[in-house]
Design an enzyme around this catalytic site. Structure first.
Site, mmCIF file in Angstrom:
data_model
loop_
_atom_site.group_PDB
_atom_site.id
_atom_site.type_symbol
_atom_site.label_atom_id
_atom_site.label_comp_id
_atom_site.label_asym_id
_atom_site.label_seq_id
_atom_site.Cartn_x
_atom_site.Cartn_y
_atom_site.Cartn_z
ATOM 1 N N GLY A 180 -1.306 5.135 5.227
ATOM 2 C CA GLY A 180 -0.138 4.839 4.374
ATOM 3 C C GLY A 180 1.027 4.230 5.143
ATOM 4 N N LYS A 198 13.959 -5.830 8.650
ATOM 5 C CA LYS A 198 14.706 -4.660 9.124
ATOM 6 C C LYS A 198 15.787 -5.076 10.128
ATOM 7 C CE LYS A 198 10.798 -1.585 8.328
ATOM 8 N NZ LYS A 198 9.521 -1.091 8.867
HETATM 9 N N1 HSE Z 1 4.922 -0.972 6.776
HETATM 10 C C1 HSE Z 1 6.096 -0.402 7.324
HETATM 11 C C2 HSE Z 1 5.846 -0.056 8.773
HETATM 12 C C3 HSE Z 1 6.473 0.826 6.547
HETATM 13 O O1 HSE Z 1 4.680 -0.044 9.175
HETATM 14 O O2 HSE Z 1 6.788 0.156 9.520
HETATM 15 C C4 HSE Z 1 7.810 1.390 6.885
HETATM 16 O O3 HSE Z 1 8.846 0.493 6.615
#
Ligand code: HSE
Length: 403
Positions: A180, A198
């Site tokens: 997940g 980000k």
């Molecule tokens: N897909 C993202 C990660 C989830 O692997 O960091 C968290 O933002």
């Protein structure tokens, strides 16, 4: 300060939504009612009674008794629609959607001011690491030189499994998906998009500049080979995907996302698996290091809960750096020393490397270490996916600026 009683309308009940549900259920002393959850799929089996759900977003958006919308869906366009409608109706919003925040940053900031509502999104960058609120509150007047780190759990998980256990890329990616961590479309993770979104959000709070993500260079780990891992191991490095943003002068910053060699004396060396880590360098506080789980339902749910709680006390971002207006420019005129593994000399020449310090050629692979200009990398961005190359920032200082 008095606490407002929260009546929450939630969108999405996937990994993060369920994680938040668990976190909320285990949080004694904090009461917030999830009045209704809006989901898309009518046929999916849910682990709580169907009476909690609706399939009509207006059941939440038009319910005046709901004073907080928590948006945790995958689709960034629909999320934008929901979030802006909620804000225009005077509802506060908590979201974890980095794509939406990064792509519409300025507009979302303006909407908050216009409708006197709060939009909080701590979970959108670094998941459980409270980096946004720290940048907003703690570094209010601090002269922040730079910020870099690991902001994508999936790629860090893949790189860790490849490096520590010799696992194949595809197997490690599949594991990250099963756990997940990955986005529904893992291209966002492995090609560096997620880390870039980000980085853009963090930059808004670190420097008050709302970067257009399209203007920022990103490169991921899709092309990594066993040669690159072997090279890194021989030199005592790990390879991590490291977004960077930093000042080049008083009013200008530069930033990008690139894999980076990390030596064992560096903080990020031991940030493994789905963990994220952020390093700030500032004039007076000097170097600081934040680390925590960067992906997964509970880790992300914990950040969402923190925002929900902050919301109940009336907290809102003030965008202090933006108000100060000190940083006004973003530049791609920035030198980065890179390791370039390549097979065709024609490709290598496109990078126009300067100050070449190392060159290696064997039957199996070739690499060169030299300084590339960020503008050159950006101009090659469309072509990079079709080239047989892998690029790693060596992390060595290039004077006069310091990546
Ligand atoms: N897909 C993202 C990660 C989830 O692997 O960091 C968290 O933002």
């Amino acid at each position: 300060m008095t606490r407002e009683k929260l009546r929450i309308g939630m969108f999405g009940y996937g990994c993060v939504g369920q994680g938040l549900h668990d976190v909320l259920n285990s949080s004694r002393g904090f009461r917030a009612d999830i009045v209704r959850i809006c989901v898309k799929d009518r046929n999916k089996k849910r682990r709580i009674p169907m009476s909690n759900f609706t399939f009509d977003k207006n059941d939440i958006l038009n319910d005046p008794s709901i004073n907080l919308v928590v948006e945790l869906i995958d689709d960034a366009d629909e999320a934008f629609n929901i979030v802006t409608t909620a804000m225009k109706k005077g509802k506060n919003v908590v979201t974890a959607n980095k794509v939406m925040v990064a792509k519409h940053f300025r507009e979302l900031v303006e909407l908050q001011a216009k409708h006197k509502v709060s939009l909080l999104y701590e979970a959108s960058a670094g998941a459980s690491i409270p980096i946004i609120r720290n940048l907003e509150e703690y570094y209010d007047n601090e002269l922040l030189y730079s910020l870099r780190g690991i902001l994508n759990g999936t790629t860090n998980y893949i790189l860790t499994k490849m490096y520590n256990e010799g696992k194949a890329y595809d197997i490690a990616l599949k594991e990250a998906q099963d756990l997940g961590f990955a986005e529904s479309d893992p291209t966002l993770d492995v090609d560096g998009w997620d880390a870039k979104y980000k980085l853009c959000i963090i930059t808004g709070h670190a420097y008050g500049l709302f970067l257009n993500p399209d203007e920022v260079f990103h490169y991921g780990i899709r092309k990594i080979s066993t040669f690159d891992i072997q090279h890194a191991k021989e030199k005592g490095f790990k390879i991590k995907l490291v977004p960077f943003v930093g000042k080049t002068n008083d009013n200008t910053i530069s930033g990008f996302v690139l894999p980076r060699f990390i030596s064992s004396d560096k903080y990020l060396f031991n940030v493994d698996n789905e963990y994220n880590g952020v390093i700030t360098e500032a004039a007076f506080a000097d170097k600081q290091f934040f680390s925590g789980k960067g992906a997964g339902g509970h880790a992300t749910g914990s950040a969402v809960l923190s925002d929900i709680s902050a919301n109940s006390y009336g907290y809102r971002y003030e965008y202090k750096k933006y108000q100060q207006g000190t940083v006004t420019n973003y530049t791609r005129d920035y030198g980065i020393e890179i390791y370039l593994r390549y097979s065709s000399e024609k490709d290598r020449k496109l990078f126009a490397l300067k100050d070449v310090s190392e060159y290696f050629s064997s039957k199996l692979y070739k690499y060169v270490i030299g300084v590339v200009n960020l503008e050159t990398l950006y101009s090659l961005r469309e072509q990079l996916s079709s080239m047989d190359v892998f690029i790693v920032n060596t992390g060595r200082k290039v004077s006069p600026q310091t990546p």
